[in-house]
Design a protein around this motif. Structure first.
Motif, mmCIF file in Angstrom:
data_model
loop_
_atom_site.group_PDB
_atom_site.id
_atom_site.type_symbol
_atom_site.label_atom_id
_atom_site.label_comp_id
_atom_site.label_asym_id
_atom_site.label_seq_id
_atom_site.Cartn_x
_atom_site.Cartn_y
_atom_site.Cartn_z
ATOM 1 N N TYR A 21 0.828 -1.207 0.000
ATOM 2 C CA TYR A 21 0.000 0.000 0.000
ATOM 3 C C TYR A 21 0.861 1.256 0.000
ATOM 4 N N THR A 22 2.004 1.203 0.710
ATOM 5 C CA THR A 22 2.875 2.377 0.761
ATOM 6 C C THR A 22 3.469 2.660 -0.617
ATOM 7 N N ILE A 23 3.942 1.582 -1.279
ATOM 8 C CA ILE A 23 4.482 1.763 -2.630
ATOM 9 C C ILE A 23 3.403 2.327 -3.549
ATOM 10 N N GLY A 24 2.187 1.776 -3.427
ATOM 11 C CA GLY A 24 1.072 2.259 -4.245
ATOM 12 C C GLY A 24 0.810 3.734 -4.012
ATOM 13 N N LEU A 25 0.806 4.150 -2.744
ATOM 14 C CA LEU A 25 0.549 5.553 -2.420
ATOM 15 C C LEU A 25 1.639 6.449 -2.999
ATOM 16 N N LEU A 26 2.915 6.050 -2.789
ATOM 17 C CA LEU A 26 4.017 6.888 -3.270
ATOM 18 C C LEU A 26 3.969 7.013 -4.799
ATOM 19 N N LEU A 27 3.776 5.877 -5.479
ATOM 20 C CA LEU A 27 3.697 5.922 -6.942
ATOM 21 C C LEU A 27 2.558 6.818 -7.405
ATOM 22 N N SER A 28 1.390 6.693 -6.746
ATOM 23 C CA SER A 28 0.243 7.480 -7.201
ATOM 24 C C SER A 28 0.473 8.963 -6.930
ATOM 25 N N THR B 75 -7.391 16.106 -4.540
ATOM 26 C CA THR B 75 -6.825 14.867 -5.089
ATOM 27 C C THR B 75 -5.972 14.151 -4.045
ATOM 28 N N ALA B 76 -5.160 14.950 -3.327
ATOM 29 C CA ALA B 76 -4.321 14.358 -2.279
ATOM 30 C C ALA B 76 -5.199 13.691 -1.219
ATOM 31 N N PHE B 77 -6.299 14.348 -0.841
ATOM 32 C CA PHE B 77 -7.223 13.747 0.139
ATOM 33 C C PHE B 77 -7.675 12.364 -0.333
ATOM 34 N N LEU B 78 -8.085 12.284 -1.606
ATOM 35 C CA LEU B 78 -8.607 11.015 -2.113
ATOM 36 C C LEU B 78 -7.520 9.948 -2.209
ATOM 37 N N LEU B 79 -6.331 10.340 -2.692
ATOM 38 C CA LEU B 79 -5.247 9.365 -2.823
ATOM 39 C C LEU B 79 -4.864 8.810 -1.452
ATOM 40 N N PHE B 80 -4.769 9.709 -0.445
ATOM 41 C CA PHE B 80 -4.425 9.252 0.902
ATOM 42 C C PHE B 80 -5.544 8.394 1.486
ATOM 43 N N SER B 81 -6.807 8.725 1.139
ATOM 44 C CA SER B 81 -7.915 7.958 1.707
ATOM 45 C C SER B 81 -7.914 6.530 1.171
ATOM 46 N N SER B 82 -7.441 6.349 -0.074
ATOM 47 C CA SER B 82 -7.323 4.998 -0.617
ATOM 48 C C SER B 82 -6.298 4.204 0.198
ATOM 49 N N PHE B 83 -5.199 4.867 0.538
ATOM 50 C CA PHE B 83 -4.155 4.237 1.342
ATOM 51 C C PHE B 83 -4.676 3.894 2.740
ATOM 52 N N THR B 84 -5.383 4.866 3.361
ATOM 53 C CA THR B 84 -5.854 4.616 4.727
ATOM 54 C C THR B 84 -6.914 3.507 4.742
ATOM 55 N N PHE B 85 -7.714 3.414 3.666
ATOM 56 C CA PHE B 85 -8.681 2.307 3.612
ATOM 57 C C PHE B 85 -7.938 0.981 3.512
ATOM 58 N N GLY B 86 -6.843 0.980 2.740
ATOM 59 C CA GLY B 86 -6.016 -0.226 2.655
ATOM 60 C C GLY B 86 -5.503 -0.637 4.026
ATOM 61 N N MET B 87 -5.056 0.353 4.807
ATOM 62 C CA MET B 87 -4.584 0.081 6.163
ATOM 63 C C MET B 87 -5.722 -0.505 7.016
ATOM 64 N N ALA B 88 -6.919 0.052 6.854
ATOM 65 C CA ALA B 88 -8.075 -0.456 7.601
ATOM 66 C C ALA B 88 -8.346 -1.914 7.241
ATOM 67 N N MET B 89 -8.201 -2.252 5.937
ATOM 68 C CA MET B 89 -8.420 -3.633 5.508
ATOM 69 C C MET B 89 -7.398 -4.574 6.158
ATOM 70 N N LEU B 90 -6.140 -4.112 6.227
ATOM 71 C CA LEU B 90 -5.105 -4.955 6.839
ATOM 72 C C LEU B 90 -5.428 -5.199 8.310
ATOM 73 N N GLN B 91 -5.905 -4.140 8.999
ATOM 74 C CA GLN B 91 -6.292 -4.302 10.404
ATOM 75 C C GLN B 91 -7.462 -5.271 10.522
ATOM 76 N N ALA B 92 -8.401 -5.174 9.581
ATOM 77 C CA ALA B 92 -9.566 -6.061 9.614
ATOM 78 C C ALA B 92 -9.130 -7.511 9.388
ATOM 79 N N ASN B 93 -8.162 -7.716 8.477
ATOM 80 C CA ASN B 93 -7.665 -9.070 8.226
ATOM 81 C C ASN B 93 -7.071 -9.672 9.488
#
Lengths: 113, 206
Positions: A21-28, B75-93
């Motif tokens: 996810y970090t790599i994805g974020l940095l690339l994007s 745009t930055a808000f949305l890009l970061f929110s995609s990352f934070t949702f990914g983090m939430a998924m990892l916590q859920a896993n």
């Protein structure tokens, strides 16, 4: 996406990691910053700018699909990927086809006369 | 407190675990198909935008009104929110309730920030004489950008509903499927936004 989070315990690693996810974020972020900077500071001619916007956008779509949606060609993903490929084709026909037709229509309707 | 739910649910579900797997996978795949159909909806809006993008009818042009700094922040808000949702998924896993909720709340706030900027932008444009009624261009602009905004709004409502679900049932199979679907939806919105800022905003101010 098939079984993303239904596999207790066994899922996690193969479906994404902090690193991924970090790599994805940095690339994007990089792929977003490039076209924004080029446009904001008028760094290139219109044709080149358009090319940069197009290339970075497409590259970014792949980054999103691979790093955030974990799309790949493994067997459990194959239906997702197949349906996505079909949609890409449909979208291309809708968008390019519409623009093409309307361009010709405008041309043949003698706009501006 | 929530951990009790997790253990209870895991123990309860264990005997018919396999059946749940298949159903969950089918649900997620079905939701994926819905997202693909949503792609076609957006494709028609993009096509409409492209066709109408020369029709200003004497009204303001995007070049005069767009503020790329604002768009970059959104745009930055949305890009970061995609990352934070990914983090939430990892916590859920890992069945970590607190971590998952924390990351989801951050995602929610980023989504709200994006929507706030968009609402401000729409209001700002309308005070400068660019409303959907102004010209073909602005009709297409609002139709496309606001449809994406409505999706983000829908995602936020969905997230709030999920908080209630997780509070009530913990990490049940159903909740994990719901979370996976929302995750797909959220990442998908990010992908659509990439097309929006590239086609509408960046090309618009060129």
């Amino acid at each position: 996406m098939g079984h993303t989070n239904n596999e207790h315990g066994t899922g996690g690693a193969s479906h994404g990691s902090v690193k991924e996810y970090t790599i994805g974020l940095l690339l994007s972020l990089v792929l977003t910053a490039i076209p924004f900077l080029v446009v904001m500071y008028d760094m290139a001619s219109p044709a080149i700018t358009l090319g940069i916007i197009l290339v970075t956008a497409i590259a970014q779509l792949f980054v999103q699909l691979v790093f955030f949606l974990h799309m790949n060609s493994s067997s459990e993903q194959i239906w997702n990927t197949t349906s996505a490929a079909f949609i890409v084709l449909t979208v291309a026909i809708v968008v390019i086809g519409s623009i093409w037709i309307m361009e010709h229509l405008n041309h043949n309707m003698l706009m501006g006369h | 407190m929530s951990n009790d739910h997790v253990i209870a649910n895991d123990a309860h579900d264990h005997h018919d675990d396999h059946e749940h797997h298949d159903t969950g996978g089918d649900t997620i795949f079905g939701f994926w198909i819905y997202i693909m159909s949503d792609c076609i909806l957006f494709a028609t809006l993009f096509a409409t935008y492209a066709v109408l993008s020369g029709g200003f009818a004497g009204g303001p042009t995007p070049k005069e009104l767009f503020d790329l700094n604002l768009v970059a922040v959104g745009t930055a808000f949305l890009l970061f929110s995609s990352f934070t949702f990914g983090m939430a998924m990892l916590q859920a896993n890992q069945r970590k309730m607190k971590g998952m909720i924390t990351w989801l709340v951050i995602t929610l706030l980023l989504g709200l920030g994006f929507l706030g900027l968009e609402m401000y932008e729409f209001w700002h444009f309308s005070t400068l004489g660019a409303t959907p009624q102004t010209s073909g261009y602005w009709s297409a602009f609002y139709a496309l950008v606001a449809t994406h905004g409505l999706h983000v709004f829908g995602g936020i409502i969905w997230m709030l509903v999920l908080f209630v679900h997780f509070k009530r049932d913990g990490f049940s199979e159903d909740n994990l499927v719901r979370l996976s679907c929302l995750s797909l939806f959220w990442h998908f919105l990010d992908i659509i936004w990439i097309c929006v800022f590239s086609v509408v905003y960046l090309v618009g101010v060129m």
